[in-house]
Motif scaffolding. Sequence first.
Motif, PDB file in Angstrom:
ATOM      1  N   LYS A 181       3.557 -16.484   4.561  1.00  0.00           N
ATOM      2  CA  LYS A 181       4.114 -15.543   3.584  1.00  0.00           C
ATOM      3  C   LYS A 181       3.374 -14.215   3.598  1.00  0.00           C
ATOM      4  CE  LYS A 181       3.460 -18.446   0.231  1.00  0.00           C
ATOM      5  NZ  LYS A 181       3.423 -19.084  -1.116  1.00  0.00           N
ATOM      6  N   HIS A 182       2.153 -14.220   4.074  1.00  0.00           N
ATOM      7  CA  HIS A 182       1.332 -13.010   4.059  1.00  0.00           C
ATOM      8  C   HIS A 182       1.297 -12.311   5.420  1.00  0.00           C
ATOM      9  CE1 HIS A 182       0.008 -14.323   0.109  1.00  0.00           C
ATOM     10  NE2 HIS A 182      -0.250 -15.514   0.633  1.00  0.00           N
ATOM     11  N   LEU A 183       2.150 -12.771   6.342  1.00  0.00           N
ATOM     12  CA  LEU A 183       2.147 -12.215   7.689  1.00  0.00           C
ATOM     13  C   LEU A 183       3.530 -11.680   8.052  1.00  0.00           C
ATOM     14  CD1 LEU A 183       0.243 -15.113   9.524  1.00  0.00           C
ATOM     15  CD2 LEU A 183      -0.748 -12.988   8.660  1.00  0.00           C
ATOM     16  N   SER A 184       3.547 -10.689   8.905  1.00  0.00           N
ATOM     17  CA  SER A 184       4.790 -10.207   9.514  1.00  0.00           C
ATOM     18  C   SER A 184       4.738 -10.592  10.985  1.00  0.00           C
ATOM     19  CB  SER A 184       4.918  -8.689   9.347  1.00  0.00           C
ATOM     20  OG  SER A 184       4.990  -8.330   7.985  1.00  0.00           O
ATOM     21  N   LEU A 185       5.133 -11.830  11.262  1.00  0.00           N
ATOM     22  CA  LEU A 185       4.953 -12.375  12.600  1.00  0.00           C
ATOM     23  C   LEU A 185       6.092 -11.978  13.543  1.00  0.00           C
ATOM     24  CD1 LEU A 185       3.746 -16.009  11.816  1.00  0.00           C
ATOM     25  CD2 LEU A 185       2.381 -14.084  12.619  1.00  0.00           C
ATOM     26  N   PRO A 186       5.759 -11.754  14.794  1.00  0.00           N
ATOM     27  CA  PRO A 186       6.808 -11.512  15.790  1.00  0.00           C
ATOM     28  C   PRO A 186       7.477 -12.827  16.159  1.00  0.00           C
ATOM     29  CG  PRO A 186       4.673 -11.584  16.859  1.00  0.00           C
ATOM     30  CD  PRO A 186       4.409 -11.709  15.379  1.00  0.00           C
ATOM     31  N   GLY A 187       8.614 -12.735  16.825  1.00  0.00           N
ATOM     32  CA  GLY A 187       9.281 -13.946  17.262  1.00  0.00           C
ATOM     33  C   GLY A 187       8.709 -14.453  18.575  1.00  0.00           C
ATOM     34  N   GLY A 188       9.287 -15.533  19.054  1.00  0.00           N
ATOM     35  CA  GLY A 188       8.910 -16.050  20.353  1.00  0.00           C
ATOM     36  C   GLY A 188       7.583 -16.768  20.379  1.00  0.00           C
ATOM     37  N   ALA A 189       6.984 -16.805  21.573  1.00  0.00           N
ATOM     38  CA  ALA A 189       5.761 -17.573  21.793  1.00  0.00           C
ATOM     39  C   ALA A 189       4.581 -17.009  21.012  1.00  0.00           C
ATOM     40  CB  ALA A 189       5.433 -17.611  23.282  1.00  0.00           C
ATOM     41  N   VAL A 190       4.522 -15.690  20.848  1.00  0.00           N
ATOM     42  CA  VAL A 190       3.393 -15.081  20.123  1.00  0.00           C
ATOM     43  C   VAL A 190       3.378 -15.550  18.675  1.00  0.00           C
ATOM     44  CG1 VAL A 190       2.373 -12.932  19.314  1.00  0.00           C
ATOM     45  CG2 VAL A 190       3.286 -13.071  21.640  1.00  0.00           C
ATOM     46  N   GLY A 191       4.538 -15.449  18.010  1.00  0.00           N
ATOM     47  CA  GLY A 191       4.610 -15.896  16.619  1.00  0.00           C
ATOM     48  C   GLY A 191       4.310 -17.375  16.490  1.00  0.00           C
ATOM     49  N   GLY A 192       4.852 -18.195  17.407  1.00  0.00           N
ATOM     50  CA  GLY A 192       4.591 -19.630  17.363  1.00  0.00           C
ATOM     51  C   GLY A 192       3.124 -19.953  17.592  1.00  0.00           C
ATOM     52  N   GLY A 193       2.495 -19.213  18.497  1.00  0.00           N
ATOM     53  CA  GLY A 193       1.068 -19.430  18.751  1.00  0.00           C
ATOM     54  C   GLY A 193       0.217 -19.112  17.546  1.00  0.00           C
ATOM     55  N   ALA A 264      -5.718 -12.408  14.723  1.00  0.00           N
ATOM     56  CA  ALA A 264      -4.261 -12.175  14.701  1.00  0.00           C
ATOM     57  C   ALA A 264      -3.820 -11.670  13.329  1.00  0.00           C
ATOM     58  CB  ALA A 264      -3.514 -13.460  15.055  1.00  0.00           C
ATOM     59  N   ARG A 265      -4.443 -12.191  12.286  1.00  0.00           N
ATOM     60  CA  ARG A 265      -4.086 -11.763  10.931  1.00  0.00           C
ATOM     61  C   ARG A 265      -4.404 -10.286  10.726  1.00  0.00           C
ATOM     62  NH1 ARG A 265      -6.072 -14.790   5.344  1.00  0.00           N
ATOM     63  NH2 ARG A 265      -4.710 -13.629   3.915  1.00  0.00           N
ATOM     64  N   ALA A 266      -5.469  -9.811  11.362  1.00  0.00           N
ATOM     65  CA  ALA A 266      -5.804  -8.402  11.257  1.00  0.00           C
ATOM     66  C   ALA A 266      -4.664  -7.532  11.775  1.00  0.00           C
ATOM     67  CB  ALA A 266      -7.083  -8.103  12.052  1.00  0.00           C
ATOM     68  N   ARG A 267      -3.946  -8.023  12.762  1.00  0.00           N
ATOM     69  CA  ARG A 267      -2.835  -7.261  13.336  1.00  0.00           C
ATOM     70  C   ARG A 267      -1.547  -7.428  12.544  1.00  0.00           C
ATOM     71  NH1 ARG A 267       1.216  -5.383  14.359  1.00  0.00           N
ATOM     72  NH2 ARG A 267       2.170  -4.742  16.326  1.00  0.00           N
ATOM     73  N   TYR A 268      -1.282  -8.654  12.062  1.00  0.00           N
ATOM     74  CA  TYR A 268       0.038  -8.950  11.495  1.00  0.00           C
ATOM     75  C   TYR A 268       0.053  -9.152   9.981  1.00  0.00           C
ATOM     76  CZ  TYR A 268       1.358  -9.541  16.374  1.00  0.00           C
ATOM     77  OH  TYR A 268       1.589  -9.323  17.712  1.00  0.00           O
ATOM     78  N   ALA A 269      -1.088  -8.989   9.306  1.00  0.00           N
ATOM     79  CA  ALA A 269      -1.113  -9.159   7.848  1.00  0.00           C
ATOM     80  C   ALA A 269      -0.237  -8.104   7.171  1.00  0.00           C
ATOM     81  CB  ALA A 269      -2.545  -9.046   7.340  1.00  0.00           C
ATOM     82  N   ARG A 270       0.427  -8.519   6.097  1.00  0.00           N
ATOM     83  CA  ARG A 270       1.223  -7.584   5.308  1.00  0.00           C
ATOM     84  C   ARG A 270       0.296  -6.869   4.330  1.00  0.00           C
ATOM     85  NH1 ARG A 270       6.367 -11.565   3.861  1.00  0.00           N
ATOM     86  NH2 ARG A 270       7.282 -11.573   5.960  1.00  0.00           N
ATOM     87  N   LEU A 271       0.016  -5.621   4.615  1.00  0.00           N
ATOM     88  CA  LEU A 271      -0.889  -4.835   3.776  1.00  0.00           C
ATOM     89  C   LEU A 271      -0.143  -3.646   3.193  1.00  0.00           C
ATOM     90  CD1 LEU A 271      -4.079  -4.815   6.033  1.00  0.00           C
ATOM     91  CD2 LEU A 271      -3.598  -6.295   4.084  1.00  0.00           C
TER      92      LEU A 271
END
Length: 271
Positions: A181-193, A264-271
Motif C-alpha cells: 500500500k505504501h509503494l508504487s510498484l512497476p509491473g512485471g518481474a521487477v514488481g514481483g521481485g 527498492a523502497r527508496a525508489r518506489y515508496a509513495r512520498l
Amino acid sequence: MNPTSVSPSAAVDAAQDSRAFRLGARVGYVVLGLVHVVIGMIAVSIAAGAGGGEADQGGAMEQIARVPFGVVVLWIIVVGLVALGIWRVGEAIVERDPHTKRRWGRRAKEIGTAAAYFAIAGTALVYALGGRSDSSESTRTLTADLLANPAGVVLVVLIGLLVLGVGAAFVVRGARRDFEKHLSLPGGAVGGGIRALGVVGYVAKGVAVAIVGVLFVVAALTHDPEKTGGLDAALRSMAELPFGRVLLWLVGAGLVIYGVYCFARARYARL
C-alpha cells in the motif's frame, strides 16, 4: 483570524512536497537498508561459527566505521534516518482518517516508527563521533532496574509482550503484503521481485524482533535480567535451539533481504 496564518498540517504538507524533503526520506530508506544488510551478514557469520561482531545496530555501525570513509557513511546514516524520522512525524501530523480511533492508532504507529529511526540515528551518531554503544548491556541494565521495583515483573512482561506484538505485526505485514500500500510498484518481474523481497524481509525481521520480546518475558519470569538483551542476544539465543544455526542463517539472510527491499523502497515508496 489572521488570513495569512497557516495550520500546522498545511505547513507540514508544504514541507513534504519539497524536493529536498522527499530526497532526504529516500536516502533514509537507503541507509536503513544498509544497516539491515550489515546486521544480517553478521547474523549469518555467527551462524557459520565465524563470530562477526554484535548482530545489532551498534555492531552494524562498528563494521561500517571500519571501512574506508566509514565515518562519512555514518554521518549520511544520521542525516538520512533523521530525515526519514521527521517525515514519519509529519505523516502523523497530517493523518486525516475520519475514524478517530483508527486515526490515533495510525498516528501512534508513525510516531513509534519515527522513534525507532531516531534511535538508530543516535547510535550512528555515537559511532560517527568515535564512541561506542552496547545495546544489549543497556537493555540488561534497564531490565535489572525495573525488576528491582515491586511492579517490575509486570512491567518487564508488558514490555516483552509489546515487543513480541511488534514482531508479530511485521510477520503479518509481510505475509499479507500490506507493505504494498505504501509503494508504487512497476509491473512485471521487477514488481514481483520487490514483493517477494518484502514478504521474506518483513517475516524475517518480525521473527528476530519477536524473539527479543520473548527474552524480556523469560527475564521477568525467571527474575534474571541476564536472560534479556537486544537483537544480538536474541539472534545468539536462536543459535542455541535445535537446528538453531540453520534458523539463524535463514533469519540473517532474511534481514539482508529486508535491507535490499529497503533499497527498492527508496525508489518506489509513495512520498
